[in-house]
Design a protein around this motif. Structure first.
Motif, PDB file in Angstrom:
ATOM      1  N   ASP A  60      35.082  52.081  29.497  1.00 18.64           N
ATOM      2  CA  ASP A  60      35.632  51.537  28.339  1.00 18.64           C
ATOM      3  C   ASP A  60      37.006  50.784  29.490  1.00 18.64           C
ATOM      4  N   TYR A  61      37.292  51.371  30.931  1.00 21.36           N
ATOM      5  CA  TYR A  61      38.224  49.906  31.258  1.00 21.36           C
ATOM      6  C   TYR A  61      37.922  49.555  32.472  1.00 21.36           C
ATOM      7  N   VAL A  62      38.225  48.573  32.958  1.00 16.29           N
ATOM      8  CA  VAL A  62      37.605  48.199  34.767  1.00 16.29           C
ATOM      9  C   VAL A  62      38.816  46.632  34.744  1.00 16.29           C
ATOM     10  N   LYS A  63      39.199  47.575  36.307  1.00 18.93           N
ATOM     11  CA  LYS A  63      39.433  46.463  37.085  1.00 18.93           C
ATOM     12  C   LYS A  63      38.968  45.562  37.850  1.00 18.93           C
ATOM     13  N   ILE A  95      37.337  46.773  41.016  1.00 18.64           N
ATOM     14  CA  ILE A  95      37.935  48.355  42.322  1.00 18.64           C
ATOM     15  C   ILE A  95      38.560  49.439  41.359  1.00 18.64           C
ATOM     16  N   GLU A  96      37.830  49.299  40.190  1.00 17.17           N
ATOM     17  CA  GLU A  96      38.092  50.575  39.368  1.00 17.17           C
ATOM     18  C   GLU A  96      37.546  50.487  38.146  1.00 17.17           C
ATOM     19  N   THR A  97      37.019  52.004  36.935  1.00 13.27           N
ATOM     20  CA  THR A  97      36.421  52.367  36.410  1.00 13.27           C
ATOM     21  C   THR A  97      37.518  52.879  35.366  1.00 13.27           C
ATOM     22  N   SER A  98      37.574  53.711  34.253  1.00 12.50           N
ATOM     23  CA  SER A  98      37.536  54.532  33.922  1.00 12.50           C
ATOM     24  C   SER A  98      37.055  55.077  32.314  1.00 12.50           C
ATOM     25  N   GLY A  99      36.738  55.939  32.115  1.00 18.23           N
ATOM     26  CA  GLY A  99      36.067  56.291  30.239  1.00 18.23           C
ATOM     27  C   GLY A  99      35.439  56.096  29.783  1.00 18.23           C
ATOM     28  N   SER A 154      39.546  39.350  42.003  1.00 21.62           N
ATOM     29  CA  SER A 154      38.149  37.494  41.434  1.00 21.62           C
ATOM     30  C   SER A 154      38.939  36.581  42.739  1.00 21.62           C
ATOM     31  N   PHE A 155      38.979  35.525  42.471  1.00 23.18           N
ATOM     32  CA  PHE A 155      39.857  34.710  42.920  1.00 23.18           C
ATOM     33  C   PHE A 155      40.024  33.599  41.614  1.00 23.18           C
ATOM     34  N   ASP A 156      40.849  33.020  41.415  1.00 20.78           N
ATOM     35  CA  ASP A 156      41.074  31.671  41.009  1.00 20.78           C
ATOM     36  C   ASP A 156      40.597  30.580  41.120  1.00 20.78           C
ATOM     37  N   MET A 157      40.779  28.843  40.382  1.00 13.90           N
ATOM     38  CA  MET A 157      40.727  27.880  40.629  1.00 13.90           C
ATOM     39  C   MET A 157      40.809  27.240  41.991  1.00 13.90           C
ATOM     40  N   ASP A 158      41.856  27.873  42.627  1.00 14.52           N
ATOM     41  CA  ASP A 158      42.525  27.701  43.693  1.00 14.52           C
ATOM     42  C   ASP A 158      41.978  28.676  45.225  1.00 14.52           C
ATOM     43  N   LEU A 159      41.246  29.942  43.943  1.00 14.43           N
ATOM     44  CA  LEU A 159      40.906  30.660  45.714  1.00 14.43           C
ATOM     45  C   LEU A 159      41.468  31.367  45.713  1.00 14.43           C
ATOM     46  N   ASN A 160      43.008  31.679  44.773  1.00 13.68           N
ATOM     47  CA  ASN A 160      43.583  32.095  45.121  1.00 13.68           C
ATOM     48  C   ASN A 160      43.585  34.348  44.315  1.00 13.68           C
ATOM     49  N   PRO A 161      43.784  35.296  44.840  1.00 14.30           N
ATOM     50  CA  PRO A 161      42.922  36.837  44.837  1.00 14.30           C
ATOM     51  C   PRO A 161      43.898  36.401  42.715  1.00 14.30           C
ATOM     52  N   VAL A 162      43.167  37.230  42.444  1.00  9.78           N
ATOM     53  CA  VAL A 162      44.023  37.687  41.101  1.00  9.78           C
ATOM     54  C   VAL A 162      43.162  38.990  40.585  1.00  9.78           C
ATOM     55  N   ILE A 163      44.034  40.171  39.925  1.00 11.35           N
ATOM     56  CA  ILE A 163      43.447  40.916  39.712  1.00 11.35           C
ATOM     57  C   ILE A 163      43.401  41.086  37.431  1.00 11.35           C
ATOM     58  N   ILE A 164      41.925  41.681  37.883  1.00 13.92           N
ATOM     59  CA  ILE A 164      42.138  41.531  36.093  1.00 13.92           C
ATOM     60  C   ILE A 164      41.637  42.841  34.992  1.00 13.92           C
ATOM     61  N   ARG A 174      36.659  43.543  26.094  1.00  7.37           N
ATOM     62  CA  ARG A 174      36.930  42.702  27.058  1.00  7.37           C
ATOM     63  C   ARG A 174      36.564  43.361  28.965  1.00  7.37           C
ATOM     64  N   ALA A 175      36.510  44.807  28.539  1.00  8.17           N
ATOM     65  CA  ALA A 175      35.846  45.565  29.927  1.00  8.17           C
ATOM     66  C   ALA A 175      34.184  45.361  29.985  1.00  8.17           C
ATOM     67  N   ARG A 176      33.782  45.776  28.914  1.00 15.51           N
ATOM     68  CA  ARG A 176      32.098  45.431  28.566  1.00 15.51           C
ATOM     69  C   ARG A 176      32.038  43.746  28.724  1.00 15.51           C
ATOM     70  N   ALA A 177      32.343  42.985  28.778  1.00 21.88           N
ATOM     71  CA  ALA A 177      32.563  41.615  29.036  1.00 21.88           C
ATOM     72  C   ALA A 177      32.668  40.856  30.700  1.00 21.88           C
ATOM     73  N   LEU A 178      33.465  41.370  30.420  1.00 17.04           N
ATOM     74  CA  LEU A 178      33.107  42.055  32.509  1.00 17.04           C
ATOM     75  C   LEU A 178      32.429  42.288  33.052  1.00 17.04           C
TER      76      LEU A 178
END
Length: 158
Positions: A103-106, A77-81, A109-119, A125-129
């Motif tokens: 260099d930054y990412v937002k 939903i967002e990146t920068s740098g 996603s969903f968790d194991m209960d299919l609740n929305p989460v923001i990571i 960490r941004a590179r891995a995502l």
């Protein structure tokens, strides 16, 4: 749980777009546990479901900067740098290449209960995502690389 077989470059599964997860079933829960076990056994920092032959939009990540991450149906939903660094992949063993990514990412996603989460993530960490989410669309990091793959010692790749 179980260590699954990692698919390697050339396997058609790695170039396919994955399907969304519609509901969490016992088999999805087992899959996620197996993905973590497989990733840790292979000494990786991330693993996407297609890397073990499952065409579902699921990734696991652990860059040792907090709690491990589970991504289910993630969307950027967002990146920068910008950052450029060597990147490797469990599906392309013994190879690395220089890749420029945000260099930054937002990520939504969903968790194991299919609740929305923001990571959110910066740096590794941004590179891995971004790397793992690319796998869900059938993209290997070499398609984003600034250079061809080159041989390296395993510990040089992240």
């Amino acid at each position: 749980m179980a260590i699954r077989k990692i698919r390697f470059i050339g396997d058609p599964c790695l170039n396919k777009v994955c399907k969304p997860v519609q509901k969490i079933t016992p088999s999805i829960e087992t899959l996620i546990e197996d993905m973590f076990d497989t990733m840790y056994e292979a000494r990786g920092v991330g693993l996407a479901a297609p890397q073990i032959g499952i065409l579902r939009r699921i990734c696991v990540i652990d860059v040792m900067d907090g709690d491990p991450i589970i991504l289910i149906n993630p969307e950027i939903i967002e990146t920068s740098g910008e950052q450029t660094d060597e990147e490797g992949c469990l599906s392309i063993p013994g190879k690395c290449a220089s890749v420029t990514r945000a260099d930054y990412v937002k990520v939504k996603s969903f968790d194991m209960d299919l609740n929305p989460v923001i990571i959110e993530g910066e740096g590794l960490r941004a590179r891995a995502l971004l790397h793992e989410m690319d796998h869900l669309d059938g993209i290997l990091y070499g398609e984003r690389a600034n250079e061809p793959y080159h041989d390296v010692e395993e510990e040089e790749c992240e």
